[in-house]
Design a protein around this motif. Structure first.
Motif, PDB file in Angstrom:
ATOM      1  N   SER A  18       0.949 -45.529  11.283  1.00 44.85           N
ATOM      2  CA  SER A  18      -0.222 -44.650  11.359  1.00 44.85           C
ATOM      3  C   SER A  18      -1.090 -44.707  10.103  1.00 44.85           C
ATOM      4  O   SER A  18      -2.191 -44.168  10.082  1.00 44.85           O
ATOM      5  CB  SER A  18       0.234 -43.204  11.573  1.00 44.85           C
ATOM      6  OG  SER A  18       1.061 -43.091  12.700  1.00 44.85           O
ATOM      7  N   LEU A  19      -0.590 -45.362   9.048  1.00 46.10           N
ATOM      8  CA  LEU A  19      -1.249 -45.280   7.746  1.00 46.10           C
ATOM      9  C   LEU A  19      -1.815 -46.614   7.238  1.00 46.10           C
ATOM     10  O   LEU A  19      -2.213 -46.712   6.086  1.00 46.10           O
ATOM     11  CB  LEU A  19      -0.241 -44.744   6.716  1.00 46.10           C
ATOM     12  CG  LEU A  19       0.369 -43.377   7.046  1.00 46.10           C
ATOM     13  CD1 LEU A  19       1.567 -43.104   6.138  1.00 46.10           C
ATOM     14  CD2 LEU A  19      -0.666 -42.277   6.882  1.00 46.10           C
ATOM     15  N   LYS A  20      -1.859 -47.603   8.098  1.00 44.21           N
ATOM     16  CA  LYS A  20      -2.260 -48.949   7.671  1.00 44.21           C
ATOM     17  C   LYS A  20      -3.688 -49.037   7.138  1.00 44.21           C
ATOM     18  O   LYS A  20      -4.003 -49.906   6.337  1.00 44.21           O
ATOM     19  CB  LYS A  20      -2.076 -49.927   8.836  1.00 44.21           C
ATOM     20  CG  LYS A  20      -0.614 -50.178   9.171  1.00 44.21           C
ATOM     21  CD  LYS A  20      -0.471 -51.142  10.343  1.00 44.21           C
ATOM     22  CE  LYS A  20       0.991 -51.405  10.656  1.00 44.21           C
ATOM     23  NZ  LYS A  20       1.156 -52.310  11.824  1.00 44.21           N
ATOM     24  N   SER A  71       5.531 -45.601   4.637  1.00 46.29           N
ATOM     25  CA  SER A  71       5.439 -44.275   5.248  1.00 46.29           C
ATOM     26  C   SER A  71       5.136 -43.239   4.169  1.00 46.29           C
ATOM     27  O   SER A  71       5.218 -43.519   2.969  1.00 46.29           O
ATOM     28  CB  SER A  71       6.744 -43.921   5.978  1.00 46.29           C
ATOM     29  OG  SER A  71       7.843 -43.908   5.072  1.00 46.29           O
ATOM     30  N   LEU A  72       4.797 -42.037   4.615  1.00 47.75           N
ATOM     31  CA  LEU A  72       4.382 -40.973   3.690  1.00 47.75           C
ATOM     32  C   LEU A  72       5.219 -39.734   3.944  1.00 47.75           C
ATOM     33  O   LEU A  72       5.317 -39.263   5.076  1.00 47.75           O
ATOM     34  CB  LEU A  72       2.899 -40.669   3.911  1.00 47.75           C
ATOM     35  CG  LEU A  72       2.243 -39.586   3.047  1.00 47.75           C
ATOM     36  CD1 LEU A  72       2.171 -40.036   1.590  1.00 47.75           C
ATOM     37  CD2 LEU A  72       0.836 -39.297   3.574  1.00 47.75           C
ATOM     38  N   THR A  73       5.842 -39.188   2.907  1.00 45.70           N
ATOM     39  CA  THR A  73       6.684 -37.992   3.048  1.00 45.70           C
ATOM     40  C   THR A  73       6.134 -36.850   2.221  1.00 45.70           C
ATOM     41  O   THR A  73       5.798 -37.029   1.048  1.00 45.70           O
ATOM     42  CB  THR A  73       8.134 -38.289   2.608  1.00 45.70           C
ATOM     43  OG1 THR A  73       8.690 -39.315   3.437  1.00 45.70           O
ATOM     44  CG2 THR A  73       9.003 -37.037   2.734  1.00 45.70           C
ATOM     45  N   LEU A  82      -2.825 -45.683   0.188  1.00 42.64           N
ATOM     46  CA  LEU A  82      -1.890 -44.589  -0.075  1.00 42.64           C
ATOM     47  C   LEU A  82      -1.795 -44.214  -1.555  1.00 42.64           C
ATOM     48  O   LEU A  82      -1.445 -43.086  -1.890  1.00 42.64           O
ATOM     49  CB  LEU A  82      -0.502 -44.962   0.467  1.00 42.64           C
ATOM     50  CG  LEU A  82      -0.438 -45.289   1.969  1.00 42.64           C
ATOM     51  CD1 LEU A  82       0.995 -45.592   2.385  1.00 42.64           C
ATOM     52  CD2 LEU A  82      -1.011 -44.154   2.797  1.00 42.64           C
ATOM     53  N   LYS A  83      -2.128 -45.154  -2.422  1.00 41.45           N
ATOM     54  CA  LYS A  83      -2.058 -44.881  -3.864  1.00 41.45           C
ATOM     55  C   LYS A  83      -3.148 -43.901  -4.305  1.00 41.45           C
ATOM     56  O   LYS A  83      -3.061 -43.291  -5.363  1.00 41.45           O
ATOM     57  CB  LYS A  83      -2.180 -46.181  -4.657  1.00 41.45           C
ATOM     58  CG  LYS A  83      -0.992 -47.130  -4.457  1.00 41.45           C
ATOM     59  CD  LYS A  83      -1.183 -48.408  -5.261  1.00 41.45           C
ATOM     60  CE  LYS A  83      -0.019 -49.351  -5.057  1.00 41.45           C
ATOM     61  NZ  LYS A  83      -0.208 -50.626  -5.833  1.00 41.45           N
ATOM     62  N   PHE A  86       4.660 -34.806  -2.567  1.00 42.49           N
ATOM     63  CA  PHE A  86       4.609 -35.858  -1.556  1.00 42.49           C
ATOM     64  C   PHE A  86       4.895 -37.194  -2.230  1.00 42.49           C
ATOM     65  O   PHE A  86       4.775 -37.337  -3.443  1.00 42.49           O
ATOM     66  CB  PHE A  86       3.247 -35.879  -0.843  1.00 42.49           C
ATOM     67  CG  PHE A  86       2.131 -36.514  -1.640  1.00 42.49           C
ATOM     68  CD1 PHE A  86       1.771 -37.830  -1.429  1.00 42.49           C
ATOM     69  CD2 PHE A  86       1.440 -35.782  -2.594  1.00 42.49           C
ATOM     70  CE1 PHE A  86       0.742 -38.411  -2.165  1.00 42.49           C
ATOM     71  CE2 PHE A  86       0.416 -36.353  -3.334  1.00 42.49           C
ATOM     72  CZ  PHE A  86       0.060 -37.678  -3.107  1.00 42.49           C
ATOM     73  N   SER A  87       5.295 -38.168  -1.423  1.00 40.87           N
ATOM     74  CA  SER A  87       5.609 -39.489  -1.978  1.00 40.87           C
ATOM     75  C   SER A  87       5.318 -40.575  -0.957  1.00 40.87           C
ATOM     76  O   SER A  87       5.391 -40.354   0.255  1.00 40.87           O
ATOM     77  CB  SER A  87       7.087 -39.556  -2.391  1.00 40.87           C
ATOM     78  OG  SER A  87       7.921 -39.331  -1.268  1.00 40.87           O
ATOM     79  N   VAL A  88       4.966 -41.752  -1.470  1.00 41.04           N
ATOM     80  CA  VAL A  88       4.753 -42.931  -0.630  1.00 41.04           C
ATOM     81  C   VAL A  88       6.032 -43.754  -0.675  1.00 41.04           C
ATOM     82  O   VAL A  88       6.516 -44.105  -1.760  1.00 41.04           O
ATOM     83  CB  VAL A  88       3.564 -43.768  -1.139  1.00 41.04           C
ATOM     84  CG1 VAL A  88       3.413 -45.027  -0.288  1.00 41.04           C
ATOM     85  CG2 VAL A  88       2.280 -42.947  -1.108  1.00 41.04           C
TER      86      VAL A  88
END
Length: 204
Positions: free
Chosen positions: A154-156, A187-189, A160-161, A180-182
């Motif tokens: 979902s994050l392509k 994926s993203l948490t 994310l950085k 939060f973390s990559v």
């Protein structure tokens, strides 16, 4: 006399064999291991359904833990009732639920109050604007911390950085969060403990 005794003994033997066969047949019919999965339940066994679940009960939660199968929940409305939450609270390791596009992990140590919690989350993607909105179905405090992971697929289209994480407080003010973390797989948490509108925004 001897002939009549032989015939009587033979008849008695046939009756015993017949009785044993009937007993074995009855035992096999009532064997609790031979259960039907029809609606996902039987008289003695609870199965973890493959379809999406709207309400997670204590029995279903325990069946999931015993079998090692993850429960798939509805993404917009999925309640874990109070008794199921009590089961989670007794565990030593985090309990994971799967939904479309994301997973939810609950750390038993974070549970302060075992109450019904809605794990439903609406996630909307706006890649051109560099924004991801997150709206919880739960209202008020969760009584625990839940870690939500959005799948890499979902994050392509995001960098994310450059993502920053915000939530709106009771006064409608935006406040930045750092929790939060990559992940290595893309994926993203993020971790949340209260109902709110959350936003990931890609900085320019």
């Amino acid at each position: 006399m001897k002939r009549s005794k032989i015939i009587a003994a033979a008849l008695a033997g046939c009756l015993i064999v017949t009785a044993m066969a009937a007993t074995a047949s009855a035992a096999g019919y009532s064997n609790p291991k031979q259960t039907s999965q029809g609606a996902g339940y039987s008289s003695s066994v609870v199965y973890v359904p493959k379809s999406e679940v709207k309400v997670v009960t204590a029995k279903l939660m325990q069946a999931s833990l015993d079998s090692g199968k993850i429960i798939t929940i509805k993404s917009d409305d999925a309640k874990v009732n109070k008794s199921a939450m009590s089961v989670i609270k007794k565990q030593k390791e985090p309990v994971v639920f799967q939904s479309k596009g994301y997973t939810v992990s609950i750390d038993p140590k974070s549970i302060t109050t075992a109450k019904e919690v809605n794990l439903g989350i609406k996630i909307d993607m706006f890649p051109k604007a560099g924004i991801i909105t997150v709206q919880t179905a739960q209202e008020g405090e969760f009584g625990l911390e839940m870690s939500v992971t959005i799948s890499a697929d979902s994050l392509k289209e995001y960098d994310l950085k450059k993502l920053k994480f915000f939530y709106e407080d009771k006064d409608g003010k935006r406040r930045e969060l750092k929790d939060f973390s990559v992940n290595k797989d893309g994926s993203l948490t993020f971790t949340i403990a209260r109902a709110s509108s959350y936003v990931f925004e890609q900085s320019k």
